[in-house]
Scaffold this motif. Structure first.
Motif, PDB file in Angstrom:
ATOM      1  N   SER A  97       0.835  -1.198   0.000  1.00  0.00           N
ATOM      2  CA  SER A  97       0.000   0.000   0.000  1.00  0.00           C
ATOM      3  C   SER A  97       0.870   1.249   0.000  1.00  0.00           C
ATOM      4  CB  SER A  97      -0.921   0.022   1.228  1.00  0.00           C
ATOM      5  OG  SER A  97      -0.154   0.070   2.417  1.00  0.00           O
ATOM      6  N   VAL A  98       0.360   2.294  -0.622  1.00  0.00           N
ATOM      7  CA  VAL A  98       1.003   3.596  -0.641  1.00  0.00           C
ATOM      8  C   VAL A  98      -0.007   4.619  -0.149  1.00  0.00           C
ATOM      9  CG1 VAL A  98       2.082   5.391  -2.052  1.00  0.00           C
ATOM     10  CG2 VAL A  98       2.514   2.978  -2.572  1.00  0.00           C
ATOM     11  N   GLN A  99       0.367   5.397   0.852  1.00  0.00           N
ATOM     12  CA  GLN A  99      -0.517   6.421   1.392  1.00  0.00           C
ATOM     13  C   GLN A  99       0.244   7.739   1.494  1.00  0.00           C
ATOM     14  OE1 GLN A  99      -1.705   4.356   5.078  1.00  0.00           O
ATOM     15  NE2 GLN A  99      -3.787   4.340   4.262  1.00  0.00           N
ATOM     16  N   VAL A 100      -0.465   8.827   1.197  1.00  0.00           N
ATOM     17  CA  VAL A 100       0.161  10.148   1.260  1.00  0.00           C
ATOM     18  C   VAL A 100      -0.739  11.115   2.009  1.00  0.00           C
ATOM     19  CG1 VAL A 100       1.408   9.832  -0.907  1.00  0.00           C
ATOM     20  CG2 VAL A 100      -0.839  10.924  -0.937  1.00  0.00           C
ATOM     21  N   ARG A 101      -0.115  12.128   2.574  1.00  0.00           N
ATOM     22  CA  ARG A 101      -0.815  13.282   3.134  1.00  0.00           C
ATOM     23  C   ARG A 101      -0.171  14.517   2.523  1.00  0.00           C
ATOM     24  NH1 ARG A 101      -0.645  13.482   9.416  1.00  0.00           N
ATOM     25  NH2 ARG A 101      -2.422  14.868   9.067  1.00  0.00           N
ATOM     26  N   ALA A 102      -0.981  15.532   2.271  1.00  0.00           N
ATOM     27  CA  ALA A 102      -0.463  16.771   1.685  1.00  0.00           C
ATOM     28  C   ALA A 102      -0.978  17.958   2.485  1.00  0.00           C
ATOM     29  CB  ALA A 102      -0.885  16.892   0.223  1.00  0.00           C
ATOM     30  N   ARG A 103      -0.170  19.015   2.517  1.00  0.00           N
ATOM     31  CA  ARG A 103      -0.564  20.246   3.207  1.00  0.00           C
ATOM     32  C   ARG A 103      -1.010  21.267   2.168  1.00  0.00           C
ATOM     33  NH1 ARG A 103       4.150  22.534   6.335  1.00  0.00           N
ATOM     34  NH2 ARG A 103       4.763  23.247   4.252  1.00  0.00           N
ATOM     35  N   ASP A 106      -2.947  27.028   0.420  1.00  0.00           N
ATOM     36  CA  ASP A 106      -3.660  28.238   0.834  1.00  0.00           C
ATOM     37  C   ASP A 106      -3.988  28.266   2.319  1.00  0.00           C
ATOM     38  OD1 ASP A 106      -5.481  26.197   0.671  1.00  0.00           O
ATOM     39  OD2 ASP A 106      -6.980  27.293  -0.498  1.00  0.00           O
ATOM     40  N   SER A 107      -4.318  27.110   2.906  1.00  0.00           N
ATOM     41  CA  SER A 107      -4.762  27.093   4.304  1.00  0.00           C
ATOM     42  C   SER A 107      -3.734  26.545   5.280  1.00  0.00           C
ATOM     43  CB  SER A 107      -6.043  26.254   4.423  1.00  0.00           C
ATOM     44  OG  SER A 107      -5.769  24.885   4.156  1.00  0.00           O
ATOM     45  N   GLY A 108      -2.744  25.807   4.779  1.00  0.00           N
ATOM     46  CA  GLY A 108      -1.777  25.175   5.667  1.00  0.00           C
ATOM     47  C   GLY A 108      -2.319  23.952   6.374  1.00  0.00           C
ATOM     48  N   THR A 109      -3.491  23.461   5.972  1.00  0.00           N
ATOM     49  CA  THR A 109      -4.131  22.311   6.608  1.00  0.00           C
ATOM     50  C   THR A 109      -3.644  21.009   5.977  1.00  0.00           C
ATOM     51  OG1 THR A 109      -6.121  23.629   7.033  1.00  0.00           O
ATOM     52  CG2 THR A 109      -6.343  21.217   7.132  1.00  0.00           C
ATOM     53  N   TRP A 110      -3.353  20.034   6.827  1.00  0.00           N
ATOM     54  CA  TRP A 110      -2.938  18.725   6.330  1.00  0.00           C
ATOM     55  C   TRP A 110      -4.153  17.870   6.008  1.00  0.00           C
ATOM     56  CZ3 TRP A 110       1.870  16.914   5.143  1.00  0.00           C
ATOM     57  CH2 TRP A 110       2.947  17.713   5.520  1.00  0.00           C
ATOM     58  N   SER A 111      -4.103  17.175   4.900  1.00  0.00           N
ATOM     59  CA  SER A 111      -5.189  16.275   4.507  1.00  0.00           C
ATOM     60  C   SER A 111      -5.132  14.994   5.322  1.00  0.00           C
ATOM     61  CB  SER A 111      -5.064  15.926   3.016  1.00  0.00           C
ATOM     62  OG  SER A 111      -3.971  15.039   2.804  1.00  0.00           O
ATOM     63  N   GLY A 139       8.891   1.558 -13.050  1.00  0.00           N
ATOM     64  CA  GLY A 139       7.656   1.136 -12.412  1.00  0.00           C
ATOM     65  C   GLY A 139       7.054   2.309 -11.671  1.00  0.00           C
ATOM     66  N   ALA A 140       5.723   2.300 -11.501  1.00  0.00           N
ATOM     67  CA  ALA A 140       5.090   3.468 -10.886  1.00  0.00           C
ATOM     68  C   ALA A 140       3.703   3.138 -10.374  1.00  0.00           C
ATOM     69  CB  ALA A 140       5.001   4.622 -11.891  1.00  0.00           C
ATOM     70  N   THR A 141       3.295   3.907  -9.372  1.00  0.00           N
ATOM     71  CA  THR A 141       1.891   3.939  -8.975  1.00  0.00           C
ATOM     72  C   THR A 141       1.152   4.875  -9.923  1.00  0.00           C
ATOM     73  OG1 THR A 141       2.086   5.893  -7.545  1.00  0.00           O
ATOM     74  CG2 THR A 141       2.618   3.752  -6.566  1.00  0.00           C
ATOM     75  N   ALA A 142      -0.156   4.910  -9.807  1.00  0.00           N
ATOM     76  CA  ALA A 142      -0.919   5.948 -10.494  1.00  0.00           C
ATOM     77  C   ALA A 142      -0.611   7.287  -9.830  1.00  0.00           C
ATOM     78  CB  ALA A 142      -2.413   5.658 -10.417  1.00  0.00           C
ATOM     79  N   PRO A 143      -0.688   8.380 -10.571  1.00  0.00           N
ATOM     80  CA  PRO A 143      -0.539   9.693  -9.940  1.00  0.00           C
ATOM     81  C   PRO A 143      -1.843  10.088  -9.247  1.00  0.00           C
ATOM     82  CG  PRO A 143      -0.933   9.966 -12.288  1.00  0.00           C
ATOM     83  CD  PRO A 143      -0.867   8.488 -12.036  1.00  0.00           C
ATOM     84  N   LEU A 144      -1.740  10.773  -8.132  1.00  0.00           N
ATOM     85  CA  LEU A 144      -2.919  11.211  -7.378  1.00  0.00           C
ATOM     86  C   LEU A 144      -2.961  12.736  -7.345  1.00  0.00           C
ATOM     87  CD1 LEU A 144      -5.329  10.431  -5.463  1.00  0.00           C
ATOM     88  CD2 LEU A 144      -3.706  10.702  -3.571  1.00  0.00           C
ATOM     89  N   TRP A 145      -4.088  13.304  -7.707  1.00  0.00           N
ATOM     90  CA  TRP A 145      -4.276  14.756  -7.666  1.00  0.00           C
ATOM     91  C   TRP A 145      -4.628  15.167  -6.245  1.00  0.00           C
ATOM     92  CZ3 TRP A 145      -3.418  18.890 -10.641  1.00  0.00           C
ATOM     93  CH2 TRP A 145      -4.089  20.089 -10.351  1.00  0.00           C
ATOM     94  N   VAL A 146      -3.831  16.079  -5.655  1.00  0.00           N
ATOM     95  CA  VAL A 146      -4.081  16.537  -4.288  1.00  0.00           C
ATOM     96  C   VAL A 146      -4.327  18.039  -4.227  1.00  0.00           C
ATOM     97  CG1 VAL A 146      -2.792  14.651  -3.219  1.00  0.00           C
ATOM     98  CG2 VAL A 146      -1.590  16.761  -3.851  1.00  0.00           C
TER      99      VAL A 146
END
Length: 457
Positions: A97-103, A106-111, A139-146
């Protein structure tokens, strides 16, 4: 805090297109010098960047169990909107599994933690082709729009190759890297008024690659056009006789079976940086089938952001995965707008990299989004029908019919096998994959019927 957020946004927007600089803590000086794979300078009107960060072993996290875990702790980075993970060997699968969080910028809030689709190797060039064997493919995962972000955290956990109870997790692929993509700005404003650049065209002073990409659609739209306009049935039939005059059967000449040409946003219309891709166009003989995909990039985009999402996918396919161009021949957004994909001309049989083993004599249509559990919009399904009614009609194919394609090799059919497929198929029909998602796949029957009706069948 608000001042800090504003300052962060100012800095990210100022340096987001420059990837040679060292990234923020906690990298060591030596790692920082190699963390970002810089892109050659693009045209000033189409900025964009790719940050490439090597993953490292993480400390023990009991919530993730005892399996091998790599990732990156929270860190500040340059501005990005799309994220994916790549590794060295394209023939090695990432079981886990691959999991990401992004900040948010504009708001500085973490997803919250978001899952990234790990099974993406079934999209790509056929085995033994020049594109596949170039030595650049990864090799690669799919790209995720954040969305616009300036902070990231990622964790990659090894999993078992099978779902059997007690199965031992496999090793993670070597060379894991986090790819952070900033799609940049569009080359031209979206939605130019009638009579503006959209209608008049023109590429004075543009790079040769941009001129060539636009010229591939000569006869359909002016040079430099942002879109190829829709035609009615009579206009489409006249165009058919012009484009395919020497290849039409007698029955096609007497009563053409083709849907009206839909409006298509060109590569220039969605802001493609033509210097990213390989210069040469590659074609197959004909278009006998259409494979429908989802991009697995998530559904959290607005229709106005679709060009940015496509620019991100394009950059990810070329710079991160090592492909010669974006893999899909066409893309469709949730509002039903159709976009030109791989360069070479929308009316021509451009060889794509979308369905491993079945790219020859086919085309790939990708709907922006993830449709395993989410239903596609009716506008998107209708756009698939309109596009296939026209493009398949150029080559005399019946959207409700069957056809034979020869497998180039894959996990479902051995190389050389002649496979009977629906003329409009889902990706999973040619390769063992979840794509295009269960919810979109079950709409393909409706798309076939509607496309055949558009063709006058």
């Amino acid at each position: 805090m608000s001042n800090i957020v504003r300052m962060r946004g100012f800095l990210a927007s100022s340096i987001g297109v420059t990837c040679a600089a060292a990234l923020a803590l906690p990298l060591t000086p030596s790692a920082a010098a190699t963390a970002v794979r810089s892109a050659p300078s693009a045209e000033a009107v189409v900025p964009g960047s790719t940050q490439s960060l090597p993953l490292t072993p993480l400390g023990v996290d009991r919530s993730l169990g005892s399996a091998s875990v790599q990732g990156l702790p929270r860190r500040d980075v340059h501005r990005f909107s799309m994220v994916g993970v790549v590794w060295d060997d394209p023939d090695t699968a990432l079981h886990g599994s691959v999991q990401v969080r992004a900040r948010a910028l504009d708001s500085g809030t973490w997803s919250p933690w978001q899952d990234v689709e790990t099974h993406y190797g079934d999209d790509g060039a056929d085995p033994d082709t020049a594109e596949r064997s170039s030595g650049r493919v990864r090799g690669a995962t799919a790209p995720l729009w954040v969305g616009d972000s300036d902070g990231v955290e990622v964790r990659v956990r090894a999993g078992a190759e099978t779902r059997e109870v007690g199965a031992t997790p496999t090793a993670l692929p070597s060379g894991l890297r986090l790819e952070l993509v900033d799609p940049g700005e569009a080359a031209l404003p979206q939605g130019s008024p009638a009579g503006g650049p959209r209608a008049r065209g023109g590429l004075r002073g543009e790079a040769p690659e941009a001129v060539a990409a636009s010229a591939a659609n000569a006869g359909l739209a002016p040079l430099g056009a942002l879109e190829i306009p829709a035609l009615d049935r009579a206009q489409t039939e006249r165009e058919l006789f012009t484009l395919r005059a020497g290849e039409l059967t007698e029955s096609q000449r007497v009563k053409p079976k083709i849907g009206p040409r839909p409006r298509i946003v060109t590569r220039r219309g969605w802001g493609a940086d033509e210097k990213l891709r390989e210069k040469k166009f590659v074609y197959t003989k004909k278009v006998k089938a259409a494979f429908v995909h989802h991009t697995a990039t998530g559904n959290g985009y607005r229709c106005s952001q679709a060009p940015s999402v496509i620019r991100g996918i394009y950059r990810y396919h070329v710079r991160s995965m090592g492909w010669r161009d974006i893999g899909y021949n066409f893309l469709v957004d949730k509002c039903g707008k159709i976009y030109e994909g791989r360069a070479g001309g929308v009316a021509k049989a451009v060889l794509g990299a979308h369905t491993l083993g079945f790219n020859t004599n086919s085309m790939g249509i990708a709907v922006l989004g993830s449709f395993g559990y989410t239903r596609p919009s009716s506008a998107a399904v209708k756009a698939i029908a309109r596009l296939t009614a026209w493009k398949l009609g150029l080559y005399g194919a019946n959207p409700r019919g069957k056809t034979y394609l020869k497998s180039g090799g894959g996990n479902l059919y051995r190389k050389g096998t002649k496979v009977r497929l629906n003329v409009i198929s889902g990706h999973r029909d040619g390769f063992s994959t979840a794509c295009p998602g269960a919810q979109l796949y079950r709409k393909l029957g409706s798309a076939r019927s509607t496309a055949a009706r558009y063709q006058g069948r």
